[in-house]
Write an enzyme that holds these catalytic residues in place. Structure first.
Site, PDB file in Angstrom:
ATOM      1  N   CYS A 137      42.441   4.693 -11.824  1.00 34.68           N
ATOM      2  CA  CYS A 137      42.928   4.927 -10.458  1.00 34.68           C
ATOM      3  C   CYS A 137      42.143   4.134  -9.430  1.00 34.68           C
ATOM      4  O   CYS A 137      42.691   3.733  -8.404  1.00 34.68           O
ATOM      5  CB  CYS A 137      42.881   6.425 -10.136  1.00 34.68           C
ATOM      6  SG  CYS A 137      41.267   7.169 -10.417  1.00 34.68           S
TER       7      CYS A 137
ATOM      8  N   GLY B 148      46.053  12.464 -10.999  1.00 34.34           N
ATOM      9  CA  GLY B 148      47.256  11.819 -11.517  1.00 34.34           C
ATOM     10  C   GLY B 148      47.954  11.024 -10.433  1.00 34.34           C
ATOM     11  O   GLY B 148      47.329  10.549  -9.480  1.00 34.34           O
ATOM     12  N   SER B 149      49.249  10.903 -10.557  1.00 34.38           N
ATOM     13  CA  SER B 149      50.014  10.039  -9.654  1.00 34.38           C
ATOM     14  C   SER B 149      50.175  10.659  -8.272  1.00 34.38           C
ATOM     15  O   SER B 149      50.160  11.889  -8.111  1.00 34.38           O
ATOM     16  CB  SER B 149      51.392   9.760 -10.246  1.00 34.38           C
ATOM     17  OG  SER B 149      52.207  10.919 -10.183  1.00 34.38           O
TER      18      SER B 149
ATOM     19  N   GLY C 171      51.175  14.470  -7.023  1.00 30.45           N
ATOM     20  CA  GLY C 171      50.270  15.106  -6.073  1.00 30.45           C
ATOM     21  C   GLY C 171      50.997  15.636  -4.852  1.00 30.45           C
ATOM     22  O   GLY C 171      50.711  16.740  -4.363  1.00 30.45           O
TER      23      GLY C 171
ATOM     24  N   LYS D 203      45.620  21.947 -18.366  1.00 30.60           N
ATOM     25  CA  LYS D 203      46.713  21.256 -19.054  1.00 30.60           C
ATOM     26  C   LYS D 203      46.367  19.780 -19.222  1.00 30.60           C
ATOM     27  O   LYS D 203      46.280  19.035 -18.244  1.00 30.60           O
ATOM     28  CB  LYS D 203      48.036  21.362 -18.289  1.00 30.60           C
ATOM     29  CG  LYS D 203      49.220  20.864 -19.137  1.00 30.60           C
ATOM     30  CD  LYS D 203      50.417  20.454 -18.306  1.00 30.60           C
ATOM     31  CE  LYS D 203      50.364  19.006 -17.880  1.00 30.60           C
ATOM     32  NZ  LYS D 203      50.547  18.031 -19.001  1.00 30.60           N
TER      33      LYS D 203
END
Length: 478
Positions: free
Chosen positions: A292, A236-237, A241, A184
């Site tokens: 990140c 991701g964030s 997570g 995705k």
């Protein structure tokens, strides 16, 4: 301060990429409509232009894709590693052949400067497929025992800051080890993943081995929760997570999480100032700070702080902000209006808490999402801008007197993804690096990546490693 040089516009041509008015989901080797007919639009952040209409995957589509991946797994996992390698080599070569097209596409959909997509992202994307193609027939010698077996279906969710590169980080090792994939992409940057689906068809990859499902958070949640997914990979964030970790708790799913960061970039008094300034700029203003592992906390030794900051401010005033397709552009657009609002809010909070703001002088375009390079001084570790991941072109500057104080301040974070050290002393590099609780420590450089090197973090930066030999383990039953 005006730039010493005037630059004529040097835009890359948009004509090299043909974006269709609409795209479907890529399931079992074909583009199909979403089961419920839902669609969303993807927008260019530099102009707010609608680029295309994208099918939005729902739970029924996730189930279709997972079933296709499960069916394909039987034959794909049974192939000799040397045969799987041929497909990965073919994909890598096609990426190289189409790299100009893909770079323009990524810049349009993401907002980052063309010189970054062209010179950093796309070469690394191809390199990851080449690298893991080389491992496909050597898994017995990877250090995980004889005849390691693939896990099955990998559900992968990637972010918007490096759309095609994060896809390569996830898909290349999964395919090399014999797994099949349902991926995705982020809802703001789906196009390069859909173009990659076309590359899979061009390479003759068997149907169902790779499936691409654009959508929002609900699509990713349905994929993570699907009972027939054996492996979850997420970048991701930290908040998402944690939600994923809760979702798969109690199951036998294997997981890797690469989450947020608040990297410390430590400059000692013997560091070459000009070199360090370039490293600081690359550390926090590369990809508009939407990285990140960005060096978003500058820790500078007190005795050189004024000299370094003067030099840094002069350098920031030479950065060119504007059209990401212009080859002269250094600072592109922020990825979305939501991300711009978050950056703006955190910067305003930094000012309200008493930190001193300095922003480079540059003209902001009238359309699109933009934020000028900014730094804060008089920052303490109590300031939110020193603790939270801003994910934008904003640098927090703190000072230190001794190496021990630098290490203590660097480690005083909920994150542990990256760090940088600037000094002429090799012994100091080794001594400080060994004490830093960070998954990646760069010495006299920053934001340098290589497919042979593992990447990952500690604490709230996640767990597991991607890249290198270590990245194979996450996709193998060992």
């Amino acid at each position: 301060m005006a730039s010493a040089f005037e630059y004529a516009p040097a835009p890359e041509s948009r004509s090299v990429v043909d974006i269709a008015p609409s795209y479907g989901l890529f399931i079992d080797g074909e583009f199909v409509e979403a089961a419920d007919g839902k669609v969303f639009k993807t927008v260019s952040p530099s102009s707010e232009e609608v680029l295309s209409e994208i099918a939005q995957a729902g739970a029924e589509d996730v189930d279709r894709a997972v079933k296709a991946a499960r069916k394909a797994f039987e034959k794909w996992s049974a192939l000799p590693g040397s045969e799987r390698a041929k497909y990965l080599f073919r994909i890598a070569r096609i990426i190289q052949e189409r790299s100009r097209e893909l770079a323009v596409l990524e810049t349009l959909d993401n907002g980052k400067p063309i010189k970054e997509t062209r010179d950093a992202d796309l070469p690394l994307v191809a390199a990851h497929f080449f690298y893991y193609a080389g491992w496909a027939d050597k898994l017995d010698h990877a250090g995980y025992g004889a005849n390691p077996r693939p896990l099955g279906v990998a559900g992968q969710v990637i972010p918007w800051n490096f759309p095609l590169l994060m896809l390569a980080w996830k898909i290349a090792p999964a395919l090399a080890t014999g797994n099949t994939v349902v991926l995705k992409p982020a809802e703001t940057t789906p196009l390069s993943a859909l173009f990659f689906a076309d590359i899979c068809r061009q390479a003759g990859l068997p149907k169902g081995v790779v499936n691409i499902l654009p959508g929002y958070g609900e699509t990713g949640a349905a994929l993570v929760a699907h009972p027939d997914v054996n492996k979850v990979a997420f970048t991701g964030s930290t908040a998402v997570g944690k939600a994923i970790a809760r979702s798969i708790a109690g199951t036998d799913k294997k997981v890797t999480l690469e989450l947020g960061g608040k990297g410390a970039n430590i400059v000692f008094d013997d560091a070459p100032i000009d070199q360090a300034v370039e490293g600081i700029v690359n550390g926090i203003f590369f990809n508009q700070g939407q990285v990140c592992c960005a060096g978003s906390r500058l820790l500078v030794q007190e005795s050189i702080q004024d000299e370094l900051l003067d030099s840094l401010k002069r350098r920031l005033n030479t950065l060119r902000l504007g059209d990401p397709l212009d080859k002269n552009t250094d600072i592109g657009a922020i990825n979305s209006s939501e991300q711009l609002a978050r950056i703006t809010s955190l910067v305003e909070q930094g000012e309200s808490e008493g930190a001193e703001r300095w922003t480079a002088s540059c003209e902001i375009p009238s359309a699109g999402y933009w934020f000028a390079p900014t730094l804060f001084t008089n920052v303490t570790q109590a300031h939110r801008i020193a603790r939270d991941e801003i994910f934008g072109p904003v640098l927090s500057v703190l000072s230190f007197r001794t190496p021990d104080e630098a290490v203590a301040k660097a480690n005083n974070s909920q994150y542990g993804l990256s760090a940088g050290i600037w000094t002429e002393k090799g012994s100091r590099i080794l001594a400080v690096a060994s004490k830093l609780r960070a998954g990646v420590v760069w010495a006299n450089t920053f934001n340098k990546f290589d497919p042979t090197s593992p990447f990952g973090g500690y604490k709230e930066s996640g767990f597991g490693r991607e890249g290198g030999r270590h990245g194979l383990e996450a996709y193998l039953d060992v």
